[in-house]
Design an enzyme around this catalytic site. Structure first.
Site, short mmCIF file in Angstrom:
data_model
loop_
_atom_site.label_atom_id
_atom_site.label_comp_id
_atom_site.label_asym_id
_atom_site.label_seq_id
_atom_site.Cartn_x
_atom_site.Cartn_y
_atom_site.Cartn_z
N ASN A 9 33.19 -25.52 -9.89
CA ASN A 9 32.24 -26.61 -9.65
C ASN A 9 30.83 -26.04 -9.78
O ASN A 9 30.37 -25.28 -8.93
CB ASN A 9 32.48 -27.16 -8.22
CG ASN A 9 31.43 -28.18 -7.82
OD1 ASN A 9 30.64 -28.64 -8.65
ND2 ASN A 9 31.42 -28.53 -6.54
N LYS A 11 28.08 -27.57 -9.59
CA LYS A 11 27.09 -28.29 -8.78
C LYS A 11 25.85 -28.60 -9.65
O LYS A 11 26.01 -28.83 -10.84
CB LYS A 11 26.75 -27.49 -7.51
CG LYS A 11 28.03 -27.05 -6.78
CD LYS A 11 27.81 -26.50 -5.41
CE LYS A 11 29.16 -26.13 -4.81
NZ LYS A 11 29.08 -25.73 -3.41
N HIS A 95 33.42 -34.44 -2.34
CA HIS A 95 32.93 -33.08 -2.06
C HIS A 95 32.03 -33.13 -0.82
O HIS A 95 31.31 -34.10 -0.61
CB HIS A 95 32.15 -32.54 -3.27
CG HIS A 95 31.84 -31.08 -3.11
ND1 HIS A 95 30.78 -30.65 -2.35
CD2 HIS A 95 32.46 -29.98 -3.57
CE1 HIS A 95 30.77 -29.32 -2.36
NE2 HIS A 95 31.78 -28.89 -3.09
N GLU A 97 29.28 -31.93 -0.10
CA GLU A 97 27.85 -32.20 -0.34
C GLU A 97 27.62 -33.69 -0.61
O GLU A 97 26.58 -34.25 -0.26
CB GLU A 97 27.34 -31.32 -1.50
CG GLU A 97 27.27 -29.86 -1.05
CD GLU A 97 27.60 -28.85 -2.13
OE1 GLU A 97 27.46 -29.16 -3.33
OE2 GLU A 97 28.00 -27.72 -1.77
N GLU A 167 38.11 -27.56 1.64
CA GLU A 167 36.86 -26.79 1.62
C GLU A 167 36.19 -26.87 2.98
O GLU A 167 35.46 -27.83 3.26
CB GLU A 167 35.91 -27.36 0.56
CG GLU A 167 36.42 -27.25 -0.86
CD GLU A 167 35.26 -27.21 -1.86
OE1 GLU A 167 35.24 -26.28 -2.67
OE2 GLU A 167 34.38 -28.09 -1.81
N GLY A 173 29.27 -21.76 0.15
CA GLY A 173 27.97 -21.18 -0.19
C GLY A 173 27.43 -20.24 0.87
O GLY A 173 26.25 -19.88 0.85
N SER A 212 33.31 -19.93 -0.80
CA SER A 212 33.02 -18.50 -0.99
C SER A 212 34.19 -17.71 -1.59
O SER A 212 34.41 -16.54 -1.24
CB SER A 212 32.54 -17.86 0.32
OG SER A 212 31.36 -18.52 0.77
#
Ligand code: 13P
Length: 250
Positions: A9, A11, A95, A97, A167, A173, A212
């Site tokens: 991904n 992003k 996702h 985010e 996730e 991240g 990560s």
């Protein structure tokens, strides 16, 4: 055995030049046979470029989100039919985010999942708890609730053509990967939840871990019974790093 899927991904990262060199590197480095599928999720403007490079290769691609409507006054959004115009196979849905920054509720996510599936895309449904939720001991109820919203709308059979990505938000991240034990425990919870509804679908379902993932921790994660691959962010932006994750698959 379920085939491992290593999904990148990107992003909101990249440029035309970076996309081309990254894909050249991935094509070059993924010629040997492994028990692994690969996919990339570029920002929308690069889908044409990605299609041009990857068509005919073993690497698939997809969108990072999709709007539930077919068309109309939804500035900034993209319809499933548009992703199909660029031969996308997959689309990420829910996702973290999208949920936390752009306010997508479980209900919105369920609608996007349904629209993707209806159009013939394979949704990758992302679920996961925040640090506060994990520390509060409610990881399973949060993940269960996120799955239920989709299961109630689309039914368990819809997961014949869908993927789940676990996730944990605190691992995205941050460089703080969930330990293989922590990840496996949630993956087993997810698979058991599906097994209670349909044992065959549960057995075939691919459940990816994201947060990560890198070349050093991927092999330990993928060795766990219920971890069928990775949804990779940062480490998917460099061919060498992404290939190291792919090559961690035995
Ligand atoms: P990182 O691999 O950068 O932690 O991102 C994970 C992710 O959100 C993939 O969708």
């Amino acid at each position: 055995m379920r085939k491992i899927l290593v999904a990148g991904n990107w992003k909101m990262n990249g440029s035309k030049a970076m996309v081309n060199s990254l894909l050249d590197g991935l094509l070059e480095g993924s010629r040997d046979e492994r028990n692994v599928d690969m996919a990339v999720f570029p920002p929308f403007p690069y889908l044409a470029e990605v299609q041009k490079k990857l068509e005919g290769s073993e690497i698939a691609w997809g969108g990072q989100t999709v709007n539930p409507q077919e068309k109309g006054a939804h500035t900034g959004e993209v319809a499933a039919s548009m992703l199909l115009d660029f031969a996308c196979r997959y689309v990420l849905v829910g996702h973290s985010e999208r949920r936390s920054i752009y306010g997508e509720s479980d209900e919105d996510v369920a609608k996007r999942f349904a629209a993707a599936l209806e159009a013939g895309l394979e949704p990758v449904l992302c679920v996961g708890e925040t640090l506060e939720e994990r520390e509060g001991g409610i990881t399973e109820s949060v993940v269960g609730r996120q799955l239920d919203a989709v299961l109630e709308r689309s039914g368990v059979k819809s997961f014949e053509n869908a993927i789940v990505a676990y996730e944990p938000v605190w691992a995205i991240g941050t460089g703080k990967t969930a330990s293989p034990e922590q990840a496996q425990a949630v993956h087993a919870f997810i698979r058991d939840k599906f097994a209670a509804l349909d044992a065959i679908i549960a057995g075939q379902l691919r459940i990816l871990y994201g947060g990560s993932v890198n070349g050093s921790n991927a092999a330990d994660l993928f060795a766990r019974e219920d971890i069928d691959g990775g949804l990779v962010g940062g480490a998917s932006l460099k061919a060498e790093d992404f290939l190291a994750i792919r090559n961690a698959v035995d």
